[in-house]
Design a protein around this motif. Structure first.
Motif, mmCIF file in Angstrom:
data_model
loop_
_atom_site.group_PDB
_atom_site.id
_atom_site.type_symbol
_atom_site.label_atom_id
_atom_site.label_comp_id
_atom_site.label_asym_id
_atom_site.label_seq_id
_atom_site.Cartn_x
_atom_site.Cartn_y
_atom_site.Cartn_z
ATOM 1 N N THR A 101 0.830 -1.207 0.000
ATOM 2 C CA THR A 101 0.000 0.000 0.000
ATOM 3 C C THR A 101 0.862 1.252 0.000
ATOM 4 O O THR A 101 0.629 2.173 -0.794
ATOM 5 N N LEU A 102 1.851 1.294 0.868
ATOM 6 C CA LEU A 102 2.737 2.470 0.882
ATOM 7 C C LEU A 102 3.486 2.622 -0.438
ATOM 8 O O LEU A 102 3.679 3.737 -0.915
ATOM 9 N N ALA A 103 3.881 1.504 -1.034
ATOM 10 C CA ALA A 103 4.552 1.577 -2.342
ATOM 11 C C ALA A 103 3.600 2.128 -3.402
ATOM 12 O O ALA A 103 4.004 2.930 -4.252
ATOM 13 N N SER A 104 2.323 1.719 -3.347
ATOM 14 C CA SER A 104 1.360 2.211 -4.344
ATOM 15 C C SER A 104 1.027 3.679 -4.140
ATOM 16 O O SER A 104 0.549 4.348 -5.044
ATOM 17 N N TRP A 105 1.271 4.188 -2.940
ATOM 18 C CA TRP A 105 1.024 5.603 -2.660
ATOM 19 C C TRP A 105 2.224 6.480 -2.989
ATOM 20 O O TRP A 105 2.066 7.670 -3.211
ATOM 21 N N THR A 106 3.422 5.907 -2.959
ATOM 22 C CA THR A 106 4.631 6.739 -3.054
ATOM 23 C C THR A 106 5.553 6.349 -4.205
ATOM 24 O O THR A 106 5.735 7.116 -5.137
ATOM 25 N N ILE A 107 6.117 5.173 -4.167
ATOM 26 C CA ILE A 107 7.145 4.775 -5.132
ATOM 27 C C ILE A 107 6.585 4.662 -6.545
ATOM 28 O O ILE A 107 7.140 5.240 -7.493
ATOM 29 N N ILE A 108 5.494 3.944 -6.704
ATOM 30 C CA ILE A 108 4.942 3.711 -8.046
ATOM 31 C C ILE A 108 4.493 5.012 -8.703
ATOM 32 O O ILE A 108 4.852 5.277 -9.849
ATOM 33 N N PRO A 109 3.730 5.882 -8.012
ATOM 34 C CA PRO A 109 3.363 7.137 -8.675
ATOM 35 C C PRO A 109 4.569 8.020 -8.984
ATOM 36 O O PRO A 109 4.583 8.704 -10.003
ATOM 37 N N ALA A 110 5.579 7.990 -8.116
ATOM 38 C CA ALA A 110 6.782 8.785 -8.391
ATOM 39 C C ALA A 110 7.465 8.305 -9.669
ATOM 40 O O ALA A 110 7.918 9.114 -10.479
ATOM 41 N N LEU A 111 7.504 6.986 -9.866
ATOM 42 C CA LEU A 111 8.110 6.435 -11.087
ATOM 43 C C LEU A 111 7.289 6.760 -12.334
ATOM 44 O O LEU A 111 7.836 6.911 -13.423
ATOM 45 N N LYS A 112 5.980 6.875 -12.166
ATOM 46 C CA LYS A 112 5.083 7.122 -13.297
ATOM 47 C C LYS A 112 4.763 8.603 -13.496
ATOM 48 O O LYS A 112 3.992 8.946 -14.381
ATOM 49 N N GLY A 113 5.315 9.470 -12.649
ATOM 50 C CA GLY A 113 5.033 10.892 -12.762
ATOM 51 C C GLY A 113 3.618 11.253 -12.349
ATOM 52 O O GLY A 113 3.048 12.232 -12.841
ATOM 53 N N GLN A 114 3.034 10.474 -11.461
ATOM 54 C CA GLN A 114 1.675 10.715 -10.988
ATOM 55 C C GLN A 114 1.723 11.312 -9.582
ATOM 56 O O GLN A 114 2.741 11.231 -8.905
ATOM 57 N N PRO A 115 0.618 11.893 -9.121
ATOM 58 C CA PRO A 115 0.616 12.471 -7.768
ATOM 59 C C PRO A 115 0.746 11.388 -6.698
ATOM 60 O O PRO A 115 0.187 10.302 -6.825
ATOM 61 N N LEU A 116 1.490 11.723 -5.653
ATOM 62 C CA LEU A 116 1.640 10.809 -4.530
ATOM 63 C C LEU A 116 0.328 10.675 -3.773
ATOM 64 O O LEU A 116 -0.527 11.563 -3.823
ATOM 65 N N PHE A 117 0.165 9.575 -3.076
ATOM 66 C CA PHE A 117 -1.015 9.317 -2.255
ATOM 67 C C PHE A 117 -2.317 9.511 -3.037
ATOM 68 O O PHE A 117 -3.298 10.046 -2.526
ATOM 69 N N PHE A 118 -2.312 9.052 -4.297
ATOM 70 C CA PHE A 118 -3.494 9.147 -5.161
ATOM 71 C C PHE A 118 -4.043 10.571 -5.204
ATOM 72 O O PHE A 118 -5.256 10.780 -5.275
ATOM 73 N N GLY A 119 -3.156 11.563 -5.123
ATOM 74 C CA GLY A 119 -3.592 12.949 -5.119
ATOM 75 C C GLY A 119 -4.457 13.273 -3.910
ATOM 76 O O GLY A 119 -5.300 14.168 -3.958
ATOM 77 N N PHE A 120 -4.255 12.545 -2.839
ATOM 78 C CA PHE A 120 -5.018 12.692 -1.595
ATOM 79 C C PHE A 120 -6.521 12.480 -1.797
ATOM 80 O O PHE A 120 -7.349 13.064 -1.115
ATOM 81 N N ASN A 121 -6.855 11.599 -2.756
ATOM 82 C CA ASN A 121 -8.244 11.197 -2.986
ATOM 83 C C ASN A 121 -8.609 10.192 -1.885
ATOM 84 O O ASN A 121 -8.118 9.065 -1.870
ATOM 85 N N SER A 122 -9.459 10.602 -0.955
ATOM 86 C CA SER A 122 -9.744 9.772 0.218
ATOM 87 C C SER A 122 -10.388 8.433 -0.140
ATOM 88 O O SER A 122 -10.124 7.428 0.521
ATOM 89 N N ALA A 123 -11.224 8.404 -1.161
ATOM 90 C CA ALA A 123 -11.857 7.145 -1.558
ATOM 91 C C ALA A 123 -10.807 6.148 -2.057
ATOM 92 O O ALA A 123 -10.852 4.964 -1.715
ATOM 93 N N ARG A 124 -9.858 6.626 -2.851
ATOM 94 C CA ARG A 124 -8.820 5.729 -3.364
ATOM 95 C C ARG A 124 -7.878 5.273 -2.254
ATOM 96 O O ARG A 124 -7.453 4.120 -2.231
ATOM 97 N N ILE A 125 -7.561 6.167 -1.332
ATOM 98 C CA ILE A 125 -6.698 5.790 -0.200
ATOM 99 C C ILE A 125 -7.400 4.745 0.658
ATOM 100 O O ILE A 125 -6.803 3.727 1.037
ATOM 101 N N ALA A 126 -8.674 4.964 0.960
ATOM 102 C CA ALA A 126 -9.432 3.998 1.767
ATOM 103 C C ALA A 126 -9.559 2.664 1.050
ATOM 104 O O ALA A 126 -9.373 1.602 1.661
ATOM 105 N N ALA A 127 -9.868 2.695 -0.238
ATOM 106 C CA ALA A 127 -10.027 1.455 -0.997
ATOM 107 C C ALA A 127 -8.738 0.646 -1.006
ATOM 108 O O ALA A 127 -8.753 -0.574 -0.788
ATOM 109 N N ALA A 128 -7.618 1.312 -1.259
ATOM 110 C CA ALA A 128 -6.333 0.607 -1.288
ATOM 111 C C ALA A 128 -6.004 0.021 0.077
ATOM 112 O O ALA A 128 -5.544 -1.123 0.175
ATOM 113 N N THR A 129 -6.258 0.765 1.129
ATOM 114 C CA THR A 129 -5.945 0.294 2.477
ATOM 115 C C THR A 129 -6.809 -0.908 2.857
ATOM 116 O O THR A 129 -6.307 -1.926 3.344
ATOM 117 N N ILE A 130 -8.103 -0.802 2.601
ATOM 118 C CA ILE A 130 -9.025 -1.900 2.942
ATOM 119 C C ILE A 130 -8.717 -3.142 2.104
ATOM 120 O O ILE A 130 -8.552 -4.242 2.640
#
Length: 154
Positions: A101-130
């Protein structure tokens, strides 16, 4: 010399079991959790997405399952070194939350040029965590089952 061979065979078998357990956990448990989340008001990701991924055009859910399998290898090598008194479901859930989960929030988006932590989208953060915590808890169950399906031969 024979001990080194037996050890490497055991290691390869454990790695394969970890890979298969996490792969199976993704195509069953993880994706079913993702499919169920809209029923509790969390609309973040489509389950069993067939969207092709780069560079080979593999459907997204199979790409996720492959990379989950890689995480499963990491899981078995960590879990095999932990005290057996720890609850395996809790270890798996914490693993699922902390590493993938932490990798999907930080490392992977950084490698892909995407916003960290799903752009702080709470639904996506909750879904990934659950989904990842429940997926992580499924790994020791699948590992146990696969270890019984493919027992050690002596």
């Amino acid at each position: 010399m024979q001990n080194a061979t037996m050890s490497s065979e055991f290691t390869a078998k454990r790695a394969l079991i970890g890979f298969l357990a996490a792969f199976l956990g993704t195509v069953t448990v993880h994706q079913l959790v993702i499919a169920a989340l809209p029923f509790i008001g969390i609309n973040a990701f489509p389950a069993y997405s067939l969207r092709p991924t780069a560079p080979f055009g593999v459907p997204l859910f199979l790409s996720l399952a492959f990379w989950a399998g890689v995480w499963g290898i990491v899981y078995v090598f960590i879990a095999d070194r932990l005290p057996k008194t720890l609850n395996p479901l809790l270890v798996g859930a914490l693993f699922g939350i902390l590493l993938p989960t932490l990798a999907s929030w930080t490392i992977i988006p950084a490698l892909k040029g995407q916003p960290l932590f799903f752009g702080f989208n709470s639904a996506r953060i909750a879904a990934a965590t659950i989904a990842n915590s429940i997926w992580g808890a499924s790994i020791p169950l699948f590992c146990d089952w696969l270890s019984r399906v493919f027992p050690n031969r002596t």
